[in-house]
Design a protein around this motif. Structure first.
Motif, PDB file in Angstrom:
ATOM      1  N   TYR A 151     -34.184  -6.645  72.236  1.00 30.49           N
ATOM      2  CA  TYR A 151     -34.709  -5.061  72.137  1.00 30.49           C
ATOM      3  C   TYR A 151     -34.766  -4.817  70.446  1.00 30.49           C
ATOM      4  O   TYR A 151     -35.507  -4.173  69.923  1.00 30.49           O
ATOM      5  CB  TYR A 151     -33.461  -4.295  72.869  1.00 30.49           C
ATOM      6  N   THR A 175     -36.250   7.508  79.750  1.00 29.58           N
ATOM      7  CA  THR A 175     -36.902   6.356  80.062  1.00 29.58           C
ATOM      8  C   THR A 175     -38.066   6.547  81.040  1.00 29.58           C
ATOM      9  O   THR A 175     -38.799   5.866  81.163  1.00 29.58           O
ATOM     10  CB  THR A 175     -35.755   5.457  80.646  1.00 29.58           C
ATOM     11  N   SER A 197     -33.397   3.707  75.526  1.00 29.82           N
ATOM     12  CA  SER A 197     -35.185   3.820  75.171  1.00 29.82           C
ATOM     13  C   SER A 197     -35.243   4.404  74.052  1.00 29.82           C
ATOM     14  O   SER A 197     -34.367   5.329  73.591  1.00 29.82           O
ATOM     15  CB  SER A 197     -35.647   4.665  76.334  1.00 29.82           C
ATOM     16  N   HIS A 231     -43.101   3.226  72.398  1.00 28.60           N
ATOM     17  CA  HIS A 231     -42.006   3.458  73.122  1.00 28.60           C
ATOM     18  C   HIS A 231     -41.325   2.071  73.696  1.00 28.60           C
ATOM     19  O   HIS A 231     -42.048   1.071  73.926  1.00 28.60           O
ATOM     20  CB  HIS A 231     -42.187   4.209  74.541  1.00 28.60           C
ATOM     21  N   PHE A 237     -37.951  -0.118  75.570  1.00 26.99           N
ATOM     22  CA  PHE A 237     -37.045   0.265  76.892  1.00 26.99           C
ATOM     23  C   PHE A 237     -36.164  -0.970  77.221  1.00 26.99           C
ATOM     24  O   PHE A 237     -36.702  -2.058  76.951  1.00 26.99           O
ATOM     25  CB  PHE A 237     -37.631   0.322  78.168  1.00 26.99           C
TER      26      PHE A 237
END
Length: 440
Positions: free
Chosen positions: A174, A199, A207, A284, A286
């Motif tokens: 991430y 999310t 997120s 974006h 997640f």
């Protein structure tokens, strides 16, 4: 490229359906043509920009250790039923049946399909982590498509997916994507600010949206000024080192959209450091753990270090490549037209011949055109038999970073005018000085 031979259908009038700046300018500058509500053809100039953005996105994904694949646009419904999302996703997903009555869908995202690919080939923790991405067209049947490519139904998207043994590994993946996104947007000439986000239908509990500030933005944003002014490219990034301190330093400062806004926390920031503005989402990311790989979904396992089966931890990471074309225009334009950052401009130089047919002017333009191209500078040469005013207007409208303007008076003395589209600075220079400026 000679403009007299190039397919560039510019418009003098703004189409009535265009509501925001980027939509108006993309139509007028001949970048796109609408085929249906929220569905566009990309014309040569627009397609060149799209390809340049995709190249930068691809380079940064590769640098972060991702491997490119290409998944199909059409997906079997069984995968989505297996994950539990088929009925939950809503009417935005286009569903249909083929001639054999098999249920299919036009993919709005690819979590299920990439998880299916992973489980077919990865069996041991020794093969982890796995980071896969593709750049592919997607379709979401928006109830009210609008704002051109900013809120369309068909769109080009980069989506990547990470698979790790445990939560710590998933967080490292991430963080890699977090930093890769900051670097990507900086290379595109954008100041993207990461903000905690909902999310939505993707799922999970961590997120971030990446938002650029623009007056026509769809969201109200509240952010600490230090994040707006920070230069990520000045900070060395080694993807094999611990990125947590860098990510923590970004997320420690306040940044939120109206959905996540905390008025008390924002009020605690010194007044001179508060920024309340409009913003556009351009990416974006997640983290959602085992939402797709777990036993309640697609039940994916790999053998762990102790020989026992482990459900891999996952994340997904999206960038709207086609949406970025509109977002860049929203952030970089003036009353005359687009102002492209050099990294994504369809051509670097607009060469304007103000008197086609004049021997001296034609000869100087031809020499500049040939020498610039020989040195790798992409040139759009306006050799049309049009008035000077038309050429000036079109050059400003399509927004190439530099304009080289050649008229008969200057050409007689070997002089041309060099104009920078951003800022409008003009300099009268001789041929060699112009070439040195643009080639060097």
């Amino acid at each position: 490229m000679r403009l007299s031979r190039y397919f560039l259908p510019t418009l003098k009038e703004t189409p009535a359906e265009a509501q925001i700046v980027s939509h108006r300018l993309m139509l007028r500058a001949g970048l796109i043509r609408q085929q249906a509500a929220g569905i566009y053809s990309w014309l040569p100039l627009g397609f060149r920009v799209l390809e340049r953005i995709a190249r930068i996105v691809r380079e940064e994904q590769d640098a972060a250790g991702c491997h490119e694949i290409l998944m199909p646009t059409i997906q079997p419904a069984e995968l989505w039923k297996e994950s539990g999302r088929y009925d939950d996703y809503g009417k935005e997903m286009l569903r249909f049946r083929d001639r054999h009555d098999r249920e299919l869908l036009y993919g709005p995202t690819n979590e299920e399909m990439v998880t299916d690919i992973f489980r077919a080939f990865v069996k041991s923790y020794r093969q982890l982590p796995v980071l896969l991405y593709h750049i592919q067209w997607k379709f979401r049947d928006e109830v009210r498509p609008r704002f051109g490519v900013m809120r369309g139904r068909e769109f080009l998207m980069k989506d990547s997916y990470s698979f790790d043994l445990d939560q710590a590994g998933a967080r490292r993946s991430y963080n890699k994507m977090f930093v890769a996104y900051l670097r990507t947007f900086a290379r595109l000439g954008l100041k993207a600010i990461p903000m905690r986000a909902e999310t939505g239908p993707i799922g999970g509990d961590l997120s971030h949206e990446f938002i650029i500030l623009a007056e026509t933005g769809e969201s109200q944003v509240f952010v600490h000024r230090d994040l707006v002014e920070r230069d990520i490219l000045a900070e060395a990034v080694d993807y094999d080192s611990d990125l947590q301190p860098l990510v923590d330093s970004w997320t420690s400062l306040y940044a939120a959209t109206d959905e996540k806004h905390d008025e008390a926390a924002f009020a605690a920031i010194p007044p001179e450091k508060r920024v309340a503005a409009r913003g556009i989402e351009v990416g974006h990311i997640f983290y959602f753990g085992t939402k797709y790989s777990g036993p309640e979904a697609m039940n994916v396992t790999v053998q762990g270090p102790d020989g026992k089966p482990v459900h891999p931890e996952m994340g997904s990471y999206g960038i709207g490549v086609s949406r970025l074309v509109g977002a860049i225009i929203e952030a970089s334009h003036d009353e005359a037209g687009i102002i492209w950052p050099e990294s994504v401009a369809p051509f670097r130089v607009a060469l304007l011949n103000l008197k086609v047919g004049d021997a001296t002017t034609d000869a100087l333009c031809a020499d500049l055109y040939d020498r610039l191209r020989a040195n790798g500078v992409e040139v759009l040469y306006d050799d049309r038999e049009e008035r000077a005013g038309v050429k000036f207007a079109d050059a400003d409208l399509i927004g190439l970073p530099w304009q080289v303007i050649v008229g008969p008076k200057g050409a007689a003395g070997g002089m041309v005018e060099l104009k920078r589209r951003k800022g409008g600075e003009r300099h009268e220079l001789d041929r060699d000085a112009v070439l040195e400026r643009l080639i060097g």
